[in-house]
Design a protein around this motif. Structure first.
Motif, short mmCIF file in Angstrom:
data_model
loop_
_atom_site.label_atom_id
_atom_site.label_comp_id
_atom_site.label_asym_id
_atom_site.label_seq_id
_atom_site.Cartn_x
_atom_site.Cartn_y
_atom_site.Cartn_z
N LEU A 62 0.83 -1.22 0.00
CA LEU A 62 0.00 0.00 0.00
C LEU A 62 0.86 1.26 0.00
O LEU A 62 0.54 2.23 -0.69
CB LEU A 62 -0.94 0.00 1.22
CG LEU A 62 -2.10 -0.98 1.14
CD1 LEU A 62 -2.85 -1.01 2.47
CD2 LEU A 62 -3.03 -0.61 0.02
N VAL A 63 1.93 1.26 0.76
CA VAL A 63 2.82 2.42 0.80
C VAL A 63 3.53 2.60 -0.55
O VAL A 63 3.68 3.71 -1.03
CB VAL A 63 3.83 2.29 1.95
CG1 VAL A 63 4.92 3.33 1.86
CG2 VAL A 63 3.11 2.40 3.28
N GLY A 65 2.38 1.72 -3.45
CA GLY A 65 1.38 2.19 -4.40
C GLY A 65 1.02 3.65 -4.19
O GLY A 65 0.77 4.39 -5.14
N ALA A 66 1.01 4.08 -2.93
CA ALA A 66 0.64 5.46 -2.63
C ALA A 66 1.77 6.42 -2.96
O ALA A 66 1.52 7.58 -3.29
CB ALA A 66 0.28 5.60 -1.16
N SER A 67 3.01 5.95 -2.90
CA SER A 67 4.15 6.83 -3.15
C SER A 67 4.47 6.98 -4.65
O SER A 67 5.22 7.85 -5.02
CB SER A 67 5.38 6.32 -2.42
OG SER A 67 5.78 5.08 -2.95
N SER A 68 3.90 6.10 -5.46
CA SER A 68 4.19 6.23 -6.90
C SER A 68 3.30 7.30 -7.53
O SER A 68 2.16 7.48 -7.13
CB SER A 68 3.98 4.88 -7.59
OG SER A 68 2.64 4.49 -7.50
#
Length: 69
Positions: A62-63, A65-68
């Motif tokens: 999840l992290v 995916g959120a940082s991309s």
């Protein structure tokens, strides 16, 4: 979307990156739970550790995916 890495001619897809990144986090978390005595209250330690690793992997994914962008 996370980028794909190539290390020494070996292709690492994003899921493998997440699994490798989650391993030291899981080991540190497991060590700290043992030191605090939390695992004494767990019925089946192996099942708990497996589920904990899955949860850590999910958070890492999840992290990532959120940082991309």
């Amino acid at each position: 979307m996370p980028i794909d890495f190539e290390v020494g001619g070996v292709y690492l897809p994003p899921i493998a990156q997440a699994l490798l990144l989650a391993l030291p986090i899981f080991m540190a978390l497991g060590w700290s739970l043992r030191r605090l005595g939390v695992l004494r209250f767990v019925w089946h330690e192996a099942l708990f550790e497996g589920a904990l690793y899955v949860c850590v992997c999910a958070v890492v994914i999840l992290v990532m995916g959120a940082s991309s962008p």
